[in-house]
Design a protein around this motif. Structure first.
Motif, PDB file in Angstrom:
ATOM      1  N   ALA A 161     -17.432   2.826  40.342  1.00 52.69           N
ATOM      2  CA  ALA A 161     -16.371   3.255  39.292  1.00 52.69           C
ATOM      3  C   ALA A 161     -17.274   3.494  37.986  1.00 52.69           C
ATOM      4  N   PRO A 162     -16.739   4.250  36.973  1.00 54.50           N
ATOM      5  CA  PRO A 162     -17.552   4.459  35.785  1.00 54.50           C
ATOM      6  C   PRO A 162     -17.491   3.223  34.921  1.00 54.50           C
ATOM      7  N   SER A 163     -18.468   2.979  34.040  1.00 55.41           N
ATOM      8  CA  SER A 163     -18.294   1.788  33.186  1.00 55.41           C
ATOM      9  C   SER A 163     -17.461   2.073  31.950  1.00 55.41           C
ATOM     10  N   GLY A 164     -17.260   3.310  31.681  1.00 57.38           N
ATOM     11  CA  GLY A 164     -16.431   3.689  30.797  1.00 57.38           C
ATOM     12  C   GLY A 164     -15.547   5.090  30.984  1.00 57.38           C
ATOM     13  N   THR A 165     -15.434   5.812  29.914  1.00 58.83           N
ATOM     14  CA  THR A 165     -14.767   6.906  30.396  1.00 58.83           C
ATOM     15  C   THR A 165     -15.423   8.163  30.395  1.00 58.83           C
ATOM     16  N   ILE A 166     -15.261   8.939  31.199  1.00 60.39           N
ATOM     17  CA  ILE A 166     -16.119  10.358  31.565  1.00 60.39           C
ATOM     18  C   ILE A 166     -15.115  11.433  31.989  1.00 60.39           C
ATOM     19  N   PHE A 167     -15.777  12.449  31.779  1.00 63.44           N
ATOM     20  CA  PHE A 167     -14.978  13.771  32.281  1.00 63.44           C
ATOM     21  C   PHE A 167     -14.568  13.717  33.565  1.00 63.44           C
ATOM     22  N   SER A 168     -13.391  14.173  34.018  1.00 61.15           N
ATOM     23  CA  SER A 168     -12.905  14.206  35.417  1.00 61.15           C
ATOM     24  C   SER A 168     -14.157  14.785  36.427  1.00 61.15           C
ATOM     25  N   PRO A 169     -14.532  14.105  37.545  1.00 58.72           N
ATOM     26  CA  PRO A 169     -15.738  14.685  38.363  1.00 58.72           C
ATOM     27  C   PRO A 169     -14.954  16.187  39.227  1.00 58.72           C
ATOM     28  N   SER A 170     -15.854  16.583  39.487  1.00 57.97           N
ATOM     29  CA  SER A 170     -15.331  18.096  40.339  1.00 57.97           C
ATOM     30  C   SER A 170     -16.004  17.753  41.944  1.00 57.97           C
ATOM     31  N   ALA A 171     -16.853  16.758  41.752  1.00 56.08           N
ATOM     32  CA  ALA A 171     -17.297  16.199  43.303  1.00 56.08           C
ATOM     33  C   ALA A 171     -17.927  14.831  43.118  1.00 56.08           C
ATOM     34  N   SER A 222     -13.722   8.106  50.309  1.00 52.93           N
ATOM     35  CA  SER A 222     -12.116   8.167  49.710  1.00 52.93           C
ATOM     36  C   SER A 222     -12.435   7.917  48.250  1.00 52.93           C
ATOM     37  N   ARG A 223     -11.078   8.179  47.603  1.00 52.04           N
ATOM     38  CA  ARG A 223     -11.024   7.717  46.242  1.00 52.04           C
ATOM     39  C   ARG A 223      -9.514   7.418  45.974  1.00 52.04           C
ATOM     40  N   ASP A 224      -9.641   6.177  44.943  1.00 51.47           N
ATOM     41  CA  ASP A 224      -8.330   5.624  44.458  1.00 51.47           C
ATOM     42  C   ASP A 224      -8.127   6.239  43.116  1.00 51.47           C
ATOM     43  N   ASN A 225      -7.403   7.335  42.664  1.00 47.81           N
ATOM     44  CA  ASN A 225      -7.203   7.896  41.611  1.00 47.81           C
ATOM     45  C   ASN A 225      -6.597   6.872  40.517  1.00 47.81           C
ATOM     46  N   ALA A 226      -5.770   6.063  40.971  1.00 50.48           N
ATOM     47  CA  ALA A 226      -5.357   5.188  39.922  1.00 50.48           C
ATOM     48  C   ALA A 226      -6.245   4.279  39.519  1.00 50.48           C
ATOM     49  N   LYS A 227      -7.244   3.735  40.295  1.00 54.54           N
ATOM     50  CA  LYS A 227      -8.415   2.913  39.866  1.00 54.54           C
ATOM     51  C   LYS A 227      -9.694   3.812  39.394  1.00 54.54           C
ATOM     52  N   ASN A 228      -9.495   4.896  39.528  1.00 56.25           N
ATOM     53  CA  ASN A 228     -10.725   5.876  39.325  1.00 56.25           C
ATOM     54  C   ASN A 228     -11.881   5.289  39.922  1.00 56.25           C
ATOM     55  N   THR A 229     -11.760   4.917  41.177  1.00 56.18           N
ATOM     56  CA  THR A 229     -12.875   4.350  42.075  1.00 56.18           C
ATOM     57  C   THR A 229     -12.961   5.192  43.288  1.00 56.18           C
ATOM     58  N   VAL A 230     -14.541   5.498  43.638  1.00 56.18           N
ATOM     59  CA  VAL A 230     -14.636   6.197  44.879  1.00 56.18           C
ATOM     60  C   VAL A 230     -15.364   5.091  45.993  1.00 56.18           C
ATOM     61  N   TYR A 231     -15.063   5.024  47.280  1.00 57.63           N
ATOM     62  CA  TYR A 231     -15.275   4.304  48.137  1.00 57.63           C
ATOM     63  C   TYR A 231     -16.131   4.929  49.277  1.00 57.63           C
ATOM     64  N   LEU A 232     -17.022   4.030  49.930  1.00 63.95           N
ATOM     65  CA  LEU A 232     -17.725   4.524  51.178  1.00 63.95           C
ATOM     66  C   LEU A 232     -17.323   3.240  52.117  1.00 63.95           C
ATOM     67  N   GLN A 233     -16.534   3.665  53.050  1.00 64.07           N
ATOM     68  CA  GLN A 233     -16.345   2.811  54.149  1.00 64.07           C
ATOM     69  C   GLN A 233     -17.474   3.016  55.257  1.00 64.07           C
ATOM     70  N   MET A 234     -18.120   1.854  55.541  1.00 68.84           N
ATOM     71  CA  MET A 234     -19.079   2.090  56.798  1.00 68.84           C
ATOM     72  C   MET A 234     -18.818   1.164  57.637  1.00 68.84           C
TER      73      MET A 234
END
Length: 115
Positions: A23-33, A70-82
């Motif tokens: 997750a970002p430490s602050g506000t950033i532009f929406s990522p494209s990937a 995967s991504r949780d848009n509400a939390k602005n977090t990306v996950y990697l389930q391994m």
């Protein structure tokens, strides 16, 4: 300066599972990937998984069927389930977000797979 913050790494036995978060430490532009990379000692950094904003995913052959991005848009977090981790998955894992003004990296999180 805003950066990405990874978490969730650790020591796990072969066959075990971990879930990495980014997750970002602050506000950033929406990522494209959004990407997960890894780098093992003595090796080049390699791309492990990609998720685009359209929902497309892509995986390295070595992790297909075991890793899920995967991504949780509400939390602005990306996950990697391994799952079904192997000793060769041992590496520092980094997340990277590509935005229209450039890319953001995290500091990395260590994943060690060992019995």
């Amino acid at each position: 300066q805003v950066q990405l913050v990874e978490s969730g790494g650790g020591l796990v036995q072969p066959g075990g599972s971990l879930r990495l978060s980014c997750a970002p430490s602050g506000t950033i532009f929406s990522p494209s990937a959004m990407h997960w990379y890894r780098q093992a000692p003595g090796n080049q950094r390699e791309l492990v998984a990609t998720l685009t904003t359209s929902g497309s995913t892509n995986y390295a052959d070595s992790v297909k069927g075991r890793f899920t991005i995967s991504r949780d848009n509400a939390k602005n977090t990306v996950y990697l389930q391994m799952n079904n981790l192997k000793p060769e998955d041992t590496a520092v894992y980094y997340c990277n977000w590509a935005t229209r003004i450039g890319g953001y990296w995290g500091q990395g999180t260590q994943v060690t797979v060992s019995s």
